[in-house]
Design a protein around this motif. Structure first.
Motif, mmCIF file in Angstrom:
data_model
loop_
_atom_site.group_PDB
_atom_site.id
_atom_site.type_symbol
_atom_site.label_atom_id
_atom_site.label_comp_id
_atom_site.label_asym_id
_atom_site.label_seq_id
_atom_site.Cartn_x
_atom_site.Cartn_y
_atom_site.Cartn_z
ATOM 1 N N THR A 118 7.027 -15.811 -1.306
ATOM 2 C CA THR A 118 6.404 -14.618 -0.735
ATOM 3 C C THR A 118 6.533 -13.381 -1.617
ATOM 4 O O THR A 118 5.782 -12.419 -1.434
ATOM 5 C CB THR A 118 7.003 -14.314 0.645
ATOM 6 O OG1 THR A 118 8.435 -14.188 0.514
ATOM 7 C CG2 THR A 118 6.692 -15.430 1.638
ATOM 8 N N ASP A 119 7.472 -13.394 -2.567
ATOM 9 C CA ASP A 119 7.675 -12.206 -3.394
ATOM 10 C C ASP A 119 7.219 -12.384 -4.852
ATOM 11 O O ASP A 119 7.444 -11.504 -5.678
ATOM 12 C CB ASP A 119 9.158 -11.809 -3.391
ATOM 13 C CG ASP A 119 9.637 -11.423 -2.003
ATOM 14 O OD1 ASP A 119 8.849 -10.813 -1.263
ATOM 15 O OD2 ASP A 119 10.782 -11.755 -1.655
ATOM 16 N N VAL A 227 -5.279 -7.925 -5.347
ATOM 17 C CA VAL A 227 -4.163 -8.853 -5.537
ATOM 18 C C VAL A 227 -3.341 -8.523 -6.772
ATOM 19 O O VAL A 227 -2.106 -8.406 -6.703
ATOM 20 C CB VAL A 227 -4.672 -10.312 -5.606
ATOM 21 C CG1 VAL A 227 -3.522 -11.261 -5.936
ATOM 22 C CG2 VAL A 227 -5.309 -10.708 -4.266
ATOM 23 N N GLU A 230 -1.748 -4.784 -6.761
ATOM 24 C CA GLU A 230 -0.737 -4.656 -5.713
ATOM 25 C C GLU A 230 0.425 -5.631 -5.916
ATOM 26 O O GLU A 230 1.438 -5.545 -5.225
ATOM 27 C CB GLU A 230 -1.373 -4.891 -4.339
ATOM 28 C CG GLU A 230 -2.430 -3.873 -3.940
ATOM 29 C CD GLU A 230 -1.855 -2.491 -3.664
ATOM 30 O OE1 GLU A 230 -0.649 -2.404 -3.338
ATOM 31 O OE2 GLU A 230 -2.606 -1.505 -3.789
ATOM 32 N N TRP A 232 0.491 -8.855 -5.233
ATOM 33 C CA TRP A 232 0.614 -9.705 -4.043
ATOM 34 C C TRP A 232 0.932 -11.148 -4.420
ATOM 35 O O TRP A 232 0.448 -11.674 -5.424
ATOM 36 C CB TRP A 232 -0.679 -9.708 -3.248
ATOM 37 C CG TRP A 232 -0.930 -8.450 -2.473
ATOM 38 C CD1 TRP A 232 -0.058 -7.427 -2.245
ATOM 39 C CD2 TRP A 232 -2.158 -8.083 -1.850
ATOM 40 N NE1 TRP A 232 -0.655 -6.445 -1.497
ATOM 41 C CE2 TRP A 232 -1.946 -6.822 -1.238
ATOM 42 C CE3 TRP A 232 -3.399 -8.685 -1.731
ATOM 43 C CZ2 TRP A 232 -2.952 -6.163 -0.522
ATOM 44 C CZ3 TRP A 232 -4.406 -8.031 -1.021
ATOM 45 C CH2 TRP A 232 -4.178 -6.787 -0.420
ATOM 46 N N SER A 233 1.724 -11.785 -3.597
ATOM 47 C CA SER A 233 1.912 -13.230 -3.680
ATOM 48 C C SER A 233 0.689 -13.913 -3.072
ATOM 49 O O SER A 233 -0.165 -13.260 -2.457
ATOM 50 C CB SER A 233 3.165 -13.638 -2.903
ATOM 51 O OG SER A 233 2.963 -13.424 -1.507
ATOM 52 N N THR A 236 0.803 -13.388 0.675
ATOM 53 C CA THR A 236 0.442 -12.013 1.038
ATOM 54 C C THR A 236 -1.071 -11.829 0.973
ATOM 55 O O THR A 236 -1.664 -11.165 1.837
ATOM 56 C CB THR A 236 1.131 -11.012 0.096
ATOM 57 O OG1 THR A 236 2.544 -11.166 0.202
ATOM 58 C CG2 THR A 236 0.764 -9.577 0.467
ATOM 59 N N ARG A 239 -2.506 -13.355 4.085
ATOM 60 C CA ARG A 239 -2.287 -12.469 5.234
ATOM 61 C C ARG A 239 -3.281 -11.304 5.258
ATOM 62 O O ARG A 239 -3.689 -10.845 6.322
ATOM 63 C CB ARG A 239 -0.870 -11.896 5.200
ATOM 64 C CG ARG A 239 0.222 -12.824 5.697
ATOM 65 C CD ARG A 239 1.554 -12.086 5.691
ATOM 66 N NE ARG A 239 2.634 -12.885 6.219
ATOM 67 C CZ ARG A 239 2.945 -12.983 7.511
ATOM 68 N NH1 ARG A 239 2.226 -12.322 8.406
ATOM 69 N NH2 ARG A 239 3.956 -13.714 7.897
ATOM 70 N N ASN A 240 -3.653 -10.863 4.072
ATOM 71 C CA ASN A 240 -4.550 -9.712 3.979
ATOM 72 C C ASN A 240 -6.022 -10.089 3.973
ATOM 73 O O ASN A 240 -6.880 -9.227 3.776
ATOM 74 C CB ASN A 240 -4.206 -8.890 2.739
ATOM 75 C CG ASN A 240 -2.993 -8.010 2.951
ATOM 76 O OD1 ASN A 240 -3.098 -6.930 3.541
ATOM 77 N ND2 ASN A 240 -1.833 -8.466 2.520
ATOM 78 N N ASP A 276 -5.239 -14.980 9.164
ATOM 79 C CA ASP A 276 -4.355 -14.614 10.254
ATOM 80 C C ASP A 276 -5.155 -14.684 11.547
ATOM 81 O O ASP A 276 -6.108 -13.913 11.726
ATOM 82 C CB ASP A 276 -3.826 -13.191 10.035
ATOM 83 C CG ASP A 276 -2.842 -12.751 11.110
ATOM 84 O OD1 ASP A 276 -2.734 -13.431 12.148
ATOM 85 O OD2 ASP A 276 -2.190 -11.702 10.910
#
Length: 299
Positions: A118-119, A227, A230, A232-233, A236, A239-240, A276
């Motif tokens: 996730t990170d 992506v 930012e 992002w993983s 992530t 999720r977005n 999501d």
């Protein structure tokens, strides 16, 4: 366009409940999920984390709804586990899939994968890159699994995937060039090639004869543009809202459908658009996907 006797429409449960992030859609039950799939007009699906582990129970539930299992994800660890262990795990999955009437299995090499971290920024060059010895081991291992699958009446369909050792078109090229075309097929995913910065149509033109399974996934370009900056993983980005159903993003599916049809593709066209569920109602988006596919393929 397509022969409806040889091409089937399915949808993955990942729009209802996410295997990598089970908190997404945690409220959605297995029965609700498969009932809504059928209500939206699909006749097949893949297997998610809420599905019954008893194949007889699973088949009974699906039969009630006019549904069947198209395929299942299999995480291989050819690079990091003894091949005997990988083969044993693979055979268990084939045993299960045989009992529910499937004949495809989607293999993704998960050794060194960052897709579930996730990170870890997905577009920051953090992936493991195989050396020549690893490529040899990997491709030989796929051929071994592909032989087992073929002998059981299955097609092994390799799933290129963001964050794994086979993400790009060049990596897909090398994998397909060094595996037996009678044993190893491609799980062609429009969304993952697009996310990786590749042209999914160009890849399909090269390898349409190797396609054994199709994942229909669209991309929201405005989200994907965020992506890299930012950091992002992969999760992530999901999720977005990076992914969505066909017809709701930037992928041009018409030439993809035309090429698959011209090549007389046989098998599943399977919507796999992880989102999501709190932001994208699964039934609503399943119905959008079904309508789009009907209007653009006649199926």
């Amino acid at each position: 366009m397509f022969d409806s006797e040889k091409v089937f429409l399915g949808i993955a449960p990942i729009g209802w409940c996410n295997d990598d992030m089970p908190e997404l859609g945690g409220e959605n039950t297995f029965r609700q999920t498969v009932s809504e799939m059928a209500l939206a007009g699909f006749t097949g699906c893949e297997i998610g984390n809420k599905y019954p582990s008893d194949p007889e129970e699973l088949k009974w539930e699906l039969d009630l709804r006019g549904m069947r299992i198209a395929s299942r994800w299999f995480s291989s660890f050819i690079l990091t586990q003894p091949i005997e262990q990988v083969e044993a795990d693979f055979k268990k999955e084939l045993d299960f899939l045989s009992k529910v009437g499937a004949n495809r299995i989607n293999v993704s090499e998960q050794s060194y994968s960052i897709q579930g971290q996730t990170d870890t920024p997905i577009l920051a060059d953090k992936r493991h890159v195989m050396d020549d010895a690893e490529w040899d081991r990997f491709c030989a291992g796929l051929d071994r699994l592909g032989r087992i699958a073929k002998d059981r009446g299955f097609k092994l369909c390799f799933h290129h995937h963001m964050g794994t050792v086979v993400q790009t078109a060049a990596e897909t090229d090398r994998m397909l060039a060094n595996t037996d075309p009678d044993l190893v097929f491609l799980c062609y995913d429009t969304g993952h090639f697009t996310f990786a910065g590749e042209d999914p149509l160009s890849v399909l033109k090269k390898y349409v004869s190797r396609v054994g399974h199709v994942h229909l996934k669209d991309m929201r370009a405005d989200v994907v543009k965020k992506v890299a900056p930012e950091g992002w993983s992969f999760l992530t980005a999901v999720r977005n809202g990076a992914f969505t159903v066909p017809g709701d993003g930037c992928v041009d599916f018409d030439p993809i459908f035309a090429l698959l049809s011209e090549a007389k593709y046989e098998g599943w066209l399977l919507v796999e658009a992880e989102q999501d569920p709190a932001k994208a109602n699964p039934l609503e988006y399943a119905m959008k996907a079904r309508k789009y596919i009907r209007e653009h393929t006649g199926l």
